[in-house]
Design a protein around this motif. Structure first.
Motif, PDB file in Angstrom:
ATOM      1  N   TRP A 140       9.902  -6.935 -14.013  1.00 11.61           N
ATOM      2  CA  TRP A 140      10.516  -7.555 -12.835  1.00 11.61           C
ATOM      3  C   TRP A 140       9.718  -7.205 -11.573  1.00 11.61           C
ATOM      4  CZ3 TRP A 140      14.160 -11.168 -12.338  1.00 11.61           C
ATOM      5  CH2 TRP A 140      14.671 -11.401 -11.056  1.00 11.61           C
ATOM      6  N   ARG A 141       9.365  -5.914 -11.473  1.00 10.72           N
ATOM      7  CA  ARG A 141       8.647  -5.425 -10.289  1.00 10.72           C
ATOM      8  C   ARG A 141       7.264  -6.069 -10.172  1.00 10.72           C
ATOM      9  NH1 ARG A 141       6.068  -4.005  -6.598  1.00 10.72           N
ATOM     10  NH2 ARG A 141       6.309  -2.097  -5.365  1.00 10.72           N
ATOM     11  N   LEU A 142       6.595  -6.248 -11.347  1.00 11.77           N
ATOM     12  CA  LEU A 142       5.243  -6.814 -11.315  1.00 11.77           C
ATOM     13  C   LEU A 142       5.259  -8.301 -10.979  1.00 11.77           C
ATOM     14  CD1 LEU A 142       3.607  -5.006 -14.384  1.00 11.77           C
ATOM     15  CD2 LEU A 142       3.242  -4.539 -11.956  1.00 11.77           C
ATOM     16  N   THR A 143       6.411  -8.941 -11.180  1.00  9.90           N
ATOM     17  CA  THR A 143       6.468 -10.379 -10.935  1.00  9.90           C
ATOM     18  C   THR A 143       7.206 -10.706  -9.626  1.00  9.90           C
ATOM     19  OG1 THR A 143       8.398 -10.441 -12.383  1.00  9.90           O
ATOM     20  CG2 THR A 143       6.307 -11.070 -13.366  1.00  9.90           C
ATOM     21  N   HIS A 144       7.640  -9.678  -8.884  1.00  8.50           N
ATOM     22  CA  HIS A 144       8.337  -9.913  -7.614  1.00  8.50           C
ATOM     23  C   HIS A 144       7.755  -9.005  -6.531  1.00  8.50           C
ATOM     24  CE1 HIS A 144      11.128 -11.552 -10.542  1.00  8.50           C
ATOM     25  NE2 HIS A 144      11.667 -12.252  -9.560  1.00  8.50           N
ATOM     26  N   VAL A 145       7.649  -9.552  -5.318  1.00 11.45           N
ATOM     27  CA  VAL A 145       7.125  -8.745  -4.204  1.00 11.45           C
ATOM     28  C   VAL A 145       8.298  -7.980  -3.579  1.00 11.45           C
ATOM     29  CG1 VAL A 145       5.879  -8.850  -2.007  1.00 11.45           C
ATOM     30  CG2 VAL A 145       5.418 -10.550  -3.790  1.00 11.45           C
ATOM     31  N   PRO A 146       8.147  -6.637  -3.396  1.00 11.39           N
ATOM     32  CA  PRO A 146       9.262  -5.890  -2.774  1.00 11.39           C
ATOM     33  C   PRO A 146       9.345  -6.211  -1.282  1.00 11.39           C
ATOM     34  CG  PRO A 146       7.400  -4.441  -3.113  1.00 11.39           C
ATOM     35  CD  PRO A 146       7.016  -5.765  -3.706  1.00 11.39           C
ATOM     36  N   PRO A 147      10.500  -6.006  -0.655  1.00 15.62           N
ATOM     37  CA  PRO A 147      10.582  -6.268   0.790  1.00 15.62           C
ATOM     38  C   PRO A 147       9.623  -5.343   1.530  1.00 15.62           C
ATOM     39  CG  PRO A 147      12.514  -5.082   0.010  1.00 15.62           C
ATOM     40  CD  PRO A 147      11.747  -5.468  -1.206  1.00 15.62           C
ATOM     41  N   PRO A 148       8.914  -5.856   2.548  1.00  8.63           N
ATOM     42  CA  PRO A 148       7.934  -4.994   3.243  1.00  8.63           C
ATOM     43  C   PRO A 148       8.639  -3.871   3.997  1.00  8.63           C
ATOM     44  CG  PRO A 148       8.197  -7.091   4.391  1.00  8.63           C
ATOM     45  CD  PRO A 148       9.028  -7.185   3.145  1.00  8.63           C
ATOM     46  N   LEU A 149       7.954  -2.725   4.090  1.00 11.21           N
ATOM     47  CA  LEU A 149       8.523  -1.604   4.857  1.00 11.21           C
ATOM     48  C   LEU A 149       8.320  -1.880   6.341  1.00 11.21           C
ATOM     49  CD1 LEU A 149       7.316   1.232   2.508  1.00 11.21           C
ATOM     50  CD2 LEU A 149       9.701   0.823   3.158  1.00 11.21           C
ATOM     51  N   SER A 150       9.190  -1.302   7.160  1.00 11.30           N
ATOM     52  CA  SER A 150       9.162  -1.577   8.601  1.00 11.30           C
ATOM     53  C   SER A 150       7.794  -1.234   9.226  1.00 11.30           C
ATOM     54  CB  SER A 150      10.269  -0.760   9.252  1.00 11.30           C
ATOM     55  OG  SER A 150       9.966  -0.544  10.593  1.00 11.30           O
ATOM     56  N   ASP A 151       7.338  -2.083  10.181  1.00 12.06           N
ATOM     57  CA  ASP A 151       6.062  -1.860  10.888  1.00 12.06           C
ATOM     58  C   ASP A 151       6.114  -0.595  11.734  1.00 12.06           C
ATOM     59  OD1 ASP A 151       5.131  -4.160   9.875  1.00 12.06           O
ATOM     60  OD2 ASP A 151       5.587  -5.390  11.655  1.00 12.06           O
ATOM     61  N   THR A 152       7.352  -0.163  12.059  1.00  8.93           N
ATOM     62  CA  THR A 152       7.477   1.020  12.915  1.00  8.93           C
ATOM     63  C   THR A 152       7.179   2.308  12.130  1.00  8.93           C
ATOM     64  OG1 THR A 152       9.820   1.130  12.389  1.00  8.93           O
ATOM     65  CG2 THR A 152       9.223  -0.031  14.421  1.00  8.93           C
ATOM     66  N   MET A 153       7.124   2.196  10.805  1.00  8.66           N
ATOM     67  CA  MET A 153       6.800   3.378   9.976  1.00  8.66           C
ATOM     68  C   MET A 153       5.299   3.624  10.038  1.00  8.66           C
ATOM     69  SD  MET A 153       8.883   3.157   6.434  1.00  8.66           S
ATOM     70  CE  MET A 153       8.086   4.319   5.370  1.00  8.66           C
ATOM     71  N   PRO A 154       4.869   4.884  10.240  1.00 11.37           N
ATOM     72  CA  PRO A 154       3.418   5.152  10.238  1.00 11.37           C
ATOM     73  C   PRO A 154       2.797   4.730   8.909  1.00 11.37           C
ATOM     74  CG  PRO A 154       4.693   7.149  10.746  1.00 11.37           C
ATOM     75  CD  PRO A 154       5.677   6.086  10.406  1.00 11.37           C
ATOM     76  N   ALA A 155       1.510   4.307   8.966  1.00 18.14           N
ATOM     77  CA  ALA A 155       0.842   3.787   7.757  1.00 18.14           C
ATOM     78  C   ALA A 155       0.881   4.812   6.628  1.00 18.14           C
ATOM     79  CB  ALA A 155      -0.583   3.397   8.094  1.00 18.14           C
ATOM     80  N   TRP A 156       0.666   6.115   6.960  1.00 25.98           N
ATOM     81  CA  TRP A 156       0.622   7.135   5.886  1.00 25.98           C
ATOM     82  C   TRP A 156       1.959   7.216   5.157  1.00 25.98           C
ATOM     83  CZ3 TRP A 156       3.881  11.281   5.525  1.00 25.98           C
ATOM     84  CH2 TRP A 156       4.557  11.694   6.676  1.00 25.98           C
ATOM     85  N   GLN A 157       3.047   6.984   5.908  1.00 24.13           N
ATOM     86  CA  GLN A 157       4.374   7.051   5.272  1.00 24.13           C
ATOM     87  C   GLN A 157       4.572   5.873   4.327  1.00 24.13           C
ATOM     88  OE1 GLN A 157       7.995   7.465   7.551  1.00 24.13           O
ATOM     89  NE2 GLN A 157       7.205   9.316   8.536  1.00 24.13           N
ATOM     90  N   ARG A 158       4.058   4.698   4.760  1.00 25.67           N
ATOM     91  CA  ARG A 158       4.197   3.512   3.891  1.00 25.67           C
ATOM     92  C   ARG A 158       3.374   3.702   2.610  1.00 25.67           C
ATOM     93  NH1 ARG A 158       2.421  -0.966   7.413  1.00 25.67           N
ATOM     94  NH2 ARG A 158       2.505   0.456   9.178  1.00 25.67           N
ATOM     95  N   HIS A 159       2.152   4.272   2.769  1.00 26.07           N
ATOM     96  CA  HIS A 159       1.312   4.518   1.570  1.00 26.07           C
ATOM     97  C   HIS A 159       1.986   5.547   0.662  1.00 26.07           C
ATOM     98  CE1 HIS A 159      -1.699   1.988   3.113  1.00 26.07           C
ATOM     99  NE2 HIS A 159      -2.134   2.790   4.057  1.00 26.07           N
ATOM    100  N   THR A 160       2.532   6.616   1.272  1.00 24.11           N
ATOM    101  CA  THR A 160       3.183   7.669   0.473  1.00 24.11           C
ATOM    102  C   THR A 160       4.370   7.086  -0.293  1.00 24.11           C
ATOM    103  OG1 THR A 160       2.600   9.185   2.221  1.00 24.11           O
ATOM    104  CG2 THR A 160       4.085  10.041   0.565  1.00 24.11           C
TER     105      THR A 160
END
Ligand code: HEM
Ligand code: HEM
Length: 193
Positions: free
Chosen positions: A64-84
């Motif tokens: 399911w995960r490989l065939t669906h895009v998850p909702p994007p994380l907020s832009d206000t989150m620092p990039a390192w947090q989104r990668h983590t």
């Protein structure tokens, strides 16, 4: 672009989140049952069977995960947090997959095989190899510990988002109807709740 997970992703997330700790406790409980007794055979086969069912749910979730895009994380989150966040989710998926897989492989390089829910015998398809069994068994043990660690960190991360950042991250993974019910109740005067 949607801002929350789909109903299927939410249902699978919470179903697996309830089943996995139960299966983990069941695994630890097996240590208390003396080896070579009929009780041990019964409970180990039950653990193997529920583990296989959970493993199939995990596979479904990964597909399911490989065939669906998850909702994007907020832009206000620092990039390192989104990668983590993405990296830690990948580790959770890896452990969720490796755990039942290592148990399944161990069972198939042992003469015992699997008796599915103590009803249907699934004979082992591999050799009865003690060294291979020990390897997969150790992997099973280690992955169980790693999964417990990563789930602990995962819950702490969600708590940080909810209590410190107050960005409502949990609601992205919460059934919409339950949120609606909570909001409706909060709108009512106290005496009629
Ligand atoms: C799906 C999630 C699963 C979880 C969370 C899980 C967890 C555990 C845990 C915590 C233990 C105790 C580890 C130890 O004390 O060394 C254990 C033992 C065991 N698991 Fe699993 N397990 C899962 C799936 C499976 C599957 C699918 C199989 C086999 C088909 C399996 C076969 C076994 C066996 C045979 C043991 C006993 C090992 C021994 O004491 O020699 N498990 N499991
Ligand atoms: C065995 C327990 C758990 C496992 C294995 C697990 C695993 C995961 C995974 C793999 C994701 C990533 C979803 C994706 O993008 O594909 C996720 C997301 C999430 N989980 Fe869990 N989870 C567990 C328990 C919990 C608990 C107890 C909470 C609540 C405190 C929670 C809250 C969340 C939230 C809010 C998200 C969405 C994060 C986001 O929006 O990026 N999880 N979980």
């Amino acid at each position: 672009m949607r801002d929350r997970y789909t109903a299927t992703a939410i249902a699978l997330h919470w179903l697996i989140a309830v089943l996995l700790p139960g299966q983990f406790a069941f695994g630890l409980m097996l240590d208390d049952i003396p080896r070579g007794t009929p009780e041990r055979g019964f409970y180990v086969n039950l653990h193997k069977s529920s583990g296989i069912v959970i493993g199939l749910l995990v596979l479904l979730r990964i597909v399911w995960r490989l065939t669906h895009v998850p909702p994007p994380l907020s832009d206000t989150m620092p990039a390192w947090q989104r990668h983590t966040a993405r990296f830690s989710h990948a580790l959770l998926y890896l452990c969720m997959l490796m755990l039942p897989l290592s148990g399944y492989l161990a069972s198939n390089v042992s003469k015992h095989g699997i008796k599915f829910f103590n009803l249907v015998r699934l004979p082992p398809w591999g050799p009865d190899d003690k060294l291979l069994y020990a390897f997969f068994n150790q992997t099973h043990h280690l992955t169980a510990l790693l999964l417990a660690l990563f789930v602990g960190l995962h819950v702490l991360a969600v708590a940080k988002h909810m209590l410190i950042d107050r960005d409502g991250l949990l609601w992205r993974m919460w059934p919409r109807r339950a949120i609606h019910r909570m909001r409706t109740r909060a709108d009512l005067p106290l005496e009629s709740r």
